[in-house]
Motif scaffolding. Structure first.
Motif, mmCIF file in Angstrom:
data_model
loop_
_atom_site.group_PDB
_atom_site.id
_atom_site.type_symbol
_atom_site.label_atom_id
_atom_site.label_comp_id
_atom_site.label_asym_id
_atom_site.label_seq_id
_atom_site.Cartn_x
_atom_site.Cartn_y
_atom_site.Cartn_z
ATOM 1 N N SER A 34 0.858 -1.180 0.000
ATOM 2 C CA SER A 34 0.000 0.000 0.000
ATOM 3 C C SER A 34 0.898 1.236 0.000
ATOM 4 O O SER A 34 2.085 1.158 0.326
ATOM 5 N N GLU A 35 0.320 2.365 -0.330
ATOM 6 C CA GLU A 35 1.083 3.619 -0.298
ATOM 7 C C GLU A 35 1.619 3.876 1.115
ATOM 8 O O GLU A 35 2.765 4.286 1.288
ATOM 9 N N ALA A 36 0.793 3.579 2.118
ATOM 10 C CA ALA A 36 1.219 3.808 3.507
ATOM 11 C C ALA A 36 2.377 2.893 3.881
ATOM 12 O O ALA A 36 3.366 3.347 4.486
ATOM 13 N N ASP A 37 2.274 1.611 3.533
ATOM 14 C CA ASP A 37 3.359 0.684 3.864
ATOM 15 C C ASP A 37 4.636 1.013 3.099
ATOM 16 O O ASP A 37 5.738 0.856 3.627
ATOM 17 N N ARG A 39 5.773 3.801 2.478
ATOM 18 C CA ARG A 39 6.399 4.962 3.120
ATOM 19 C C ARG A 39 6.737 4.733 4.595
ATOM 20 O O ARG A 39 7.317 5.592 5.240
ATOM 21 N N ARG A 40 6.352 3.606 5.128
ATOM 22 C CA ARG A 40 6.546 3.344 6.553
ATOM 23 C C ARG A 40 8.019 3.263 6.898
ATOM 24 O O ARG A 40 8.779 2.543 6.274
ATOM 25 N N ARG A 41 8.417 4.012 7.915
ATOM 26 C CA ARG A 41 9.813 3.995 8.373
ATOM 27 C C ARG A 41 9.949 2.954 9.468
ATOM 28 O O ARG A 41 9.374 3.080 10.539
ATOM 29 N N LEU A 42 10.750 1.947 9.177
ATOM 30 C CA LEU A 42 10.974 0.861 10.121
ATOM 31 C C LEU A 42 12.383 0.870 10.689
ATOM 32 O O LEU A 42 12.711 0.050 11.543
ATOM 33 N N THR A 48 13.014 3.676 3.420
ATOM 34 C CA THR A 48 11.681 3.076 3.370
ATOM 35 C C THR A 48 11.628 2.284 2.063
ATOM 36 O O THR A 48 12.480 2.482 1.184
ATOM 37 N N GLN A 156 9.340 -7.338 7.437
ATOM 38 C CA GLN A 156 8.785 -6.666 8.621
ATOM 39 C C GLN A 156 7.354 -6.219 8.369
ATOM 40 O O GLN A 156 6.476 -6.382 9.220
ATOM 41 N N LEU A 157 7.102 -5.637 7.190
ATOM 42 C CA LEU A 157 5.763 -5.164 6.861
ATOM 43 C C LEU A 157 4.790 -6.316 6.742
ATOM 44 O O LEU A 157 3.657 -6.239 7.236
#
Length: 164
Positions: A34-37, A39-42, A48, A156-157
């Motif tokens: 997804s767009e959110a995933d 961009r998710r900073r882990l 990302t 991780q995601l």
């Protein structure tokens, strides 16, 4: 893009195939996010999933458009400075758009590289004299490393996603 592995042929064909396979592997790490995933900073850095592709597009432009083709930054088709700006993804950019940007930059890199022989050299202040062969191998190294980063982020995601 599926790139079949070749294990026999000219040195150039094998090197270019390996680079294309690493480009494809990097793209595969973000497919279906997804767009959110994306961009998710882990991790603590700017890394990302989407920024890895943005950075890779920048690396393509730095090495092929700027260095080998001799273009100025303003003549390149996107960001091409050697700094953390290559990881910057703006709010209006989409994952599909960044994938397309990387694919365009890769295509242009292939076109530029085709003008040179593997043994052709140029001087770069930070690296010294480098051949096209070295550049292609350095890009393989870069993209393989980042595909590995992408694999870890994706793992991780995917583990964080609710299971059906």
């Amino acid at each position: 893009m599926t790139t079949n592995r070749i294990t026999d042929g000219t040195e150039r064909a094998i090197i270019e195939n390996m680079l294309d396979r690493n480009r494809a592997a990097l793209i595969e790490t973000v497919r279906g996010l997804s767009e959110a995933d994306a961009r998710r900073r882990l991790v603590a850095s700017l890394t990302t999933p989407i920024s890895l592709l943005k950075h890779a597009a920048g690396a393509e432009r730095i090495w092929f458009q700027r260095f080998w083709a001799g273009l100025e930054a303003s003549e390149c088709d996107g960001y091409s400075e050697r700094d953390e700006g290559t990881f910057t993804v703006t709010d209006d950019e989409t994952l599909a758009g960044v994938i397309a940007e990387f694919e365009r930059a890769s295509l242009r890199s292939r076109e530029i590289a085709a003008r040179f022989d593997l043994d052709d050299t140029k001087h770069m202040p930070l690296e010294g004299t480098v051949s096209l062969r070295w550049t292609l191998l350095a890009m393989i190294e870069e993209f393989a490393r980042h595909a590995g980063h992408g694999d870890i982020l994706r793992e991780q995601l995917d583990q964080a996603a609710p299971r059906a």
